[in-house]
Design a protein around this motif. Structure first.
Motif: not given
Length: 853
Positions: A182-183, A178-179
């Motif tokens: 998003l980045l 997820t991180t």
């Protein structure tokens, strides 16, 4: 060349595509085509990596067989665009007891232990996600393996295939996290963007002769000027040279040892490689390299690190040298990058003591003493002291103080709050919505929870580019408006095909707009001219007048002030169009709302406090935005518009003497009905006739409407019958279309965007579907009724590239935005024009596109 369904050896003729294997793999192929010394490398495609993430592992024996038995390899990420990021590089995969023993015989036990220990730590922490603290301290490889076994309950793997499998699996799954998603989406990557991986033979960087690793680029990070920048770490690996204290300079330097002192031939080879890349890859590149016993290996090359100023300088230099075209140079620079050139910025290398964060509402940075009132800001300015105006939220009463301040900080508000809009127009840094601050205007204190209490006079720094508030004075970088920036703007002016005007309320605003080379003023908000203390007193007398004659008498005193304002503005613009919006805000905004202010006003006007308070209360509205403002005020208190029209026409005559004829544009705000326009037009025409008769001078003018209500957009056909132009005020039109206050939206807008209710904040980025449909209908119906009708956008959206794209497609004549957004708008307009005229020219740009050799 070896190619399998799972991987492809990177050779000059291999079928490597950035859209299939990523930008790093494609760049390595280009370096190989240039006959540069690139180690043996293999590319894994996006599809292969997706399968790895699901548990389907490629044939490890075949993959490792490319490199030979006992070889060490690195694994590097290769996303389609370098800006999309990816997992960090893992070095020395394949290191085990046998390899360490062999390296110890060749290079000594210390070098071998260092490599082995480094890999064990990387494998444990970065691949298997074990606690890094377990492996801290001065430990040996044997002890590190013991710690590993304690944590994993199994020995450290000795099989290179097992090691490589886990490395590939870890990187593939990290990309799907997820991180990471998003980045990369924040960088504009699609949700389903793929990741490629590159497995590359290690060039160890250790040996008896000159050995080590380094990173170098041949332009400066800050300015983009020719300059060798980088470091070399003897007996080192990877990009660690940039951070190690023992790293050497690349070029001979009086400050310390340098690689050039011992290996001049290799440094010259790097210079030639960079020059070749600049010419053939058409970009300034940063090179990661290794020396092994004096032999040079180029491991990777990416776009050189650069600031916004350097970004512009590099693109312009490449164009002037004939490496790329001017059109391509323009398309390489993201328009909003220019914000960092137009304002002072906090030096990226400076220490930052962050007190709190809010919304980055207006770019730039400034340091100064805290003040809590507009009067205090003006007092500080009169003494030559820099100050930061801190308010819970600003209002039109604060205009003079905002002009005097160096930056603005508010506890409430968002990107389109009063503070943010005015700050962008003035070119002031602004952080709004800093909700963690506790402001006590009476005690004149500003409390930062967990830190300290600041008093008026204490110094802080406001960074409107990052949204951060810093303690004390921060080191700054000055703006850069000449040189490469000026050339870029000249090229943009030659390329664009839509007008760019500025919103300018004062002579200072217009002067800045002229500095950026605008096509005129698209919105002059006259109410901001009334907040000077002398004018404010007369304005209040007019508001308190109960008879038309008394109102006219007060307005007669304001007339010469307005005439002088407009005369100076017209003369400054030298015959360019100036669009003046007639008085818009409700009258209560010119009256005090605090006890001390009411008492002072009563004393100034020689009236009882009770009467002043009663009159102020009677003028308060439940919803001022939808109340008696704009054209409604102009019809119910027509003397105001009469005075302004006379001031405009008398200024027109004065400014036209001995210069280019002035043709002012008069804009009626907040129209909803055809009859409103007819009533105002009749009075304005009558004033024009009177001024012509009194002066004996002829002049022309244009009358138009600011379309801010949905009804005005829908009835644009009949409204246009009495107009020369329609200018869409997208700020209020967005508020009314959504039924949403722009000042309050910041409290929940991020949640709405995150949960997909709105794709973007509609106050920051024009809603081209909802609000845009009203613009389309208004434009079509207006021009159907009146061919040749001038159309424009004059809200804050006007400077956004998306709005400019919409306006061009819809056939609008110009957009108008804050002066400091003009360069952004110009560049965006030029890029769109270039793309429309020659789509192929922008597809062949930098290293990462498949069309290049």
């Amino acid at each position: 060349m070896l190619t399998t369904p799972d991987f492809t050896e990177i050779t000059p003729t291999a079928d490597i595509l950035a859209t299939r294997h990523g930008s790093r793999a494609k760049c390595l192929q280009r370096l190989a085509r240039l006959d540069l010394p690139v180690p043996l490398s293999v590319a894994l495609s996006f599809d292969t990596v997706r399968q790895i993430a699901k548990g389907k592992i490629p044939n490890m024996a075949a993959l490792l067989g490319v490199f030979g038995e006992g070889a060490l390899v690195s694994v590097r990420s290769s996303s389609q665009a370098a800006d999309w990021g990816g997992p960090g590089t893992i070095l020395n995969v394949g290191m085990n007891d046998a390899v360490a023993s062999r390296l110890a015989k060749l290079h000594g036990p210390d070098a071998a232990d260092a490599l082995y220990l480094s890999f064990i730590k990387a494998y444990a922490v970065d691949v298997l996600r074990l606690d890094a603290d377990v492996f801290e301290g001065p430990i040996t490889p044997r002890l590190a393996k013991t710690y590993f076994e304690d944590e994993m309950e199994e020995p450290f793997p000795q099989d290179p295939a097992v090691q490589l499998t886990e490395v590939l699996r870890s990187m593939a799954r990290a990309w799907e996290g997820t991180t990471a998603r998003l980045l990369r989406q924040a960088q504009g990557a699609p949700a389903d963007a793929g990741l490629g991986l590159v497995v590359q033979q290690m060039a160890l960087g250790i040996g008896q002769g000159a050995s080590g690793s380094g990173v170098v680029q041949f332009v400066s990070v800050d300015r983009g000027a020719p300059q060798i920048t980088g470091r070399f770490l003897p007996q080192g690996q990877g990009r660690a040279a940039l951070n190690e204290q023992d790293a050497q300079f690349i070029e001979s330097d009086a400050r310390g040892p340098a690689l050039e002192d011992i290996c001049p031939e290799q440094v010259e080879a790097l210079r030639k490689a960079a020059a070749l890349m600049r010419t053939r890859l058409r970009e300034e590149m940063q090179i990661e390299f290794t020396l092994m016993n004096g032999e040079l290996f180029i491991l990777d090359a990416v776009r050189s690190t650069r600031s916004a100023r350097a970004e512009v300088a590099i693109a312009v230099a490449l164009a002037e040298d004939g490496v790329i075209s001017r059109e391509e140079a323009m398309t390489r620079i993201p328009p909003f990058t220019l914000n960092q050139l137009l304002h002072r910025q906090v030096d990226a290398r400076a220490a930052r003591d962050v007190l709190t964060r809010g919304i980055a509402a207006a770019p730039g940075a400034a340091s100064g003493k805290i003040v809590f009132t507009a009067e205090a800001a003006q007092s500080a300015a009169s003494q030559g002291e820099a100050c930061i105006l801190v308010r819970r939220e600003t209002s039109p009463e604060d205009i003079r103080g905002m002009h005097a301040a160096h930056a603005i900080l508010t506890e409430r508000g968002g990107m389109t709050s009063h503070a943010a809009v005015i700050a962008r127009g003035l070119g002031l840094p602004c952080v709004s919505g800093a909700t963690q601050l506790q402001l006590n205007a009476r005690k004149k204190t500003l409390t930062v929870p967990g830190r300290k209490v600041f008093h008026e006079g204490d110094v802080i720094t406001v960074d409107g580019s990052s949204g951060e508030v810093l303690a004390g004075v921060a080191a700054m970088i000055e703006p850069a408006l000449g040189g490469a920036f000026a050339k870029l703007m000249d090229w943009a002016d030659a390329a664009r095909d839509i007008g760019i005007r500025a919103n300018a309320d004062t002579v200072e605003d217009a002067t800045m707009a002229q500095r950026f080379g605008v096509d005129g003023i698209g919105l002059c908000r006259t109410e901001h001219m009334f907040f000077d203390p002398i004018r404010l007193t007369v304005m209040r007398e007019m508001i308190f007048a109960e008879e038309p004659g008394d109102r006219t008498a007060a307005l007669d005193r304001l007339l010469p002030m307005q005439r002088d304002d407009f005369t100076e503005l017209f003369e400054l613009m030298q015959g360019q169009p100036v669009c003046i919006r007639l008085f818009d805000p409700p009258l209560h905004e010119f009256l005090p709302n605090e006890r001390d202010g009411i008492r002072a006003m009563a004393e100034a006007m020689d009236m009882p406090v009770s009467r002043v308070a009663s009159r102020i209360e009677s003028l308060q509205e439940f919803n001022p935005m939808l109340g008696m403002r704009g054209v409604r005020l102009g019809i119910t208190v027509p003397e105001i518009y009469d005075m302004q029209a006379r001031a405009i026409f008398e200024a027109t005559i004065a400014a036209s003497e001995g210069g280019a004829p002035v043709v002012p544009e008069i804009m009626i705000p907040l129209v909803s009905a055809k009859r409103e326009v007819e009533l105002v037009k009749a009075r304005v025409d009558a004033v024009a006739s009177a001024v012509r008769a009194e002066s004996g001078k002829a002049f022309d003018y244009r009358l138009g409407v600011m379309v801010e209500t949905p009804r005005a957009a829908l009835r644009a056909g009949e409204i246009a019958e009495s107009c020369a132009f329609l200018s869409f005020g997208t700020n209020d039109l967005t508020q009314m279309t959504y039924g949403l206050s722009r000042d309050d939206a910041g409290r929940f807008m991020s949640t709405y965007v995150q949960q997909g209710v709105f794709p973007e904040d509609p106050f920051q980025r024009l809603d081209t579907e909802g609000v845009g449909e009203l613009l389309h209908l208004g434009a079509e119906r207006g021009r159907a009724a009146r061919p040749g009708l001038i159309l424009s956008i004059c809200g804050e959206h006007g400077g956004h590239p998306d709005s400019i794209a919409f306006s061009r497609k819809a056939g609008f004549d110009y957009v108008s935005c804050s002066p400091y957004r003009v360069p952004v708008a110009k560049l965006a307009a030029a890029q769109l024009a270039v793309q429309d005229r020659a789509p192929a020219s922008t597809a062949e740009c930098r290293a990462g596109d498949d069309e290049l050799p």
